[in-house]
Scaffold this motif. Structure first.
Motif, PDB file in Angstrom:
ATOM      1  N   HIS A 181       0.905  -1.340   0.014  1.00 45.74           N
ATOM      2  CA  HIS A 181      -0.047   0.083  -0.127  1.00 45.74           C
ATOM      3  C   HIS A 181       0.768   1.474  -0.022  1.00 45.74           C
ATOM      4  N   SER A 182       1.897   1.164   0.602  1.00 51.55           N
ATOM      5  CA  SER A 182       3.130   2.372   0.408  1.00 51.55           C
ATOM      6  C   SER A 182       3.874   2.093  -0.683  1.00 51.55           C
ATOM      7  N   THR A 207       7.962   1.419   9.328  1.00 48.70           N
ATOM      8  CA  THR A 207       6.619   0.874   9.698  1.00 48.70           C
ATOM      9  C   THR A 207       5.404   1.476   8.910  1.00 48.70           C
ATOM     10  N   PHE A 208       4.909   0.290   8.237  1.00 47.58           N
ATOM     11  CA  PHE A 208       3.688   0.851   7.321  1.00 47.58           C
ATOM     12  C   PHE A 208       2.422   0.211   7.870  1.00 47.58           C
ATOM     13  N   ARG A 246      -2.482   4.585   6.418  1.00 46.30           N
ATOM     14  CA  ARG A 246      -1.622   5.590   6.699  1.00 46.30           C
ATOM     15  C   ARG A 246      -0.647   5.938   5.513  1.00 46.30           C
ATOM     16  N   LYS A 247      -0.706   7.059   5.177  1.00 41.42           N
ATOM     17  CA  LYS A 247       0.425   7.429   3.857  1.00 41.42           C
ATOM     18  C   LYS A 247       1.661   7.744   4.476  1.00 41.42           C
TER      19      LYS A 247
END
Length: 258
Positions: free
Chosen positions: A20-21, A118-119, A123-124
């Motif tokens: 997602h990042s 940390t992802f 959260r962007k």
């Protein structure tokens, strides 16, 4: 769109927090994501819709110049063995503690692209400031992966599998274990209906001091002062399990600063 990379494609395996990042960071630099694959087809569909890319439930569709596995550590070797070996295709994983060999034993061009952060999917994260650790087993893979890493991040470091393992271990201490301490602190306050917000300035100042100094030089608290009276008060009013952890951590501080 980056014209130099417009015909360069990347396949992604995994639709979790790292993907997602990483995927939006790649898309923002003009890379083409040809497919995303997930062992859960519904997750793949949802992910593909979010980022306007295609999804597949067939590993054979992953013909991108680079295949990036953003999956759990235990799944990396299993997926590596299933991927068909294609000429000049680079197979990459994103894990901190898994050696490059879990891919290299199956593929001519293997690599690791480990983003040290940390992802969370919701959260962007500004990937530009995320340190990216890379490792490869061939000159061709090194060039391809280095080009990608340096486009999405301003902090790229080449390390071997053993060095990456040490960094990942250290990261668990400063991130995962630290967050657990936040959780314990919140639990204590929750028991008395006290707000966690009262600790936020302390958390911020502690982190800022650690960033601007050697952490060993800014340790504070009753343990480093050998304030046994305060330590005893704290331990007595804690539940058994938490009291034991408190005492162990206090002893660690004493030993580190003895």
């Amino acid at each position: 769109m980056n014209k130099m990379q417009s015909n360069f494609s990347i396949s992604v395996i995994g639709a979790g927090n790292v993907a997602h990042s990483l995927v939006p960071a790649l898309l923002s630099k003009g890379y083409l994501i040809d497919y995303v694959f997930s062992r859960n087809p519904q997750h793949a569909k949802k992910f593909a819709k979010k980022f306007d890319i295609k999804c597949t439930d067939n590993l054979n569709d992953l013909t991108g110049d680079i295949v990036i596995m953003a999956v759990t550590d235990s799944a990396i070797e299993q997926i590596s063995a299933k991927l068909a070996m294609q000429s000049n295709q680079v197979i990459v994983h994103t894990a901190g503690s898994q050696p490059i060999d879990v891919i290299a034993k199956y593929h001519k061009h293997a690599g690791v692209l480990y983003p040290l952060q940390t992802f969370s999917a919701q959260r962007k994260v500004n990937f530009k400031h995320v340190p990216v650790l890379i490792e490869t087993n061939s000159d061709y893979a090194k060039k391809q992966l280095s080009d990608i890493a340096n486009k999405i991040s301003t902090s790229v470091l080449q390390v071997n599998s053993y060095e990456r393992l040490q960094i990942h271990t250290a990261a668990v201490f400063v991130c995962n274990f630290t967050n657990l301490m936040y959780t314990y602190g919140k639990d204590i306050l929750d028991n008395y209906n006290l707000p966690f917000e009262v600790l936020r300035p302390l958390i911020k100042e502690t982190a800022e001091k650690a960033l601007s100094n050697d952490p060993v030089n800014v340790q504070t608290g009753p343990a480093i002062r050998n304030d046994e009276a305060t330590l005893t008060k704290h331990i007595k009013q804690l539940e058994a399990d938490m009291a034991q952890k408190y005492e162990q951590l206090s002893n660690w501080i004493k030993k580190r600063h003895s």
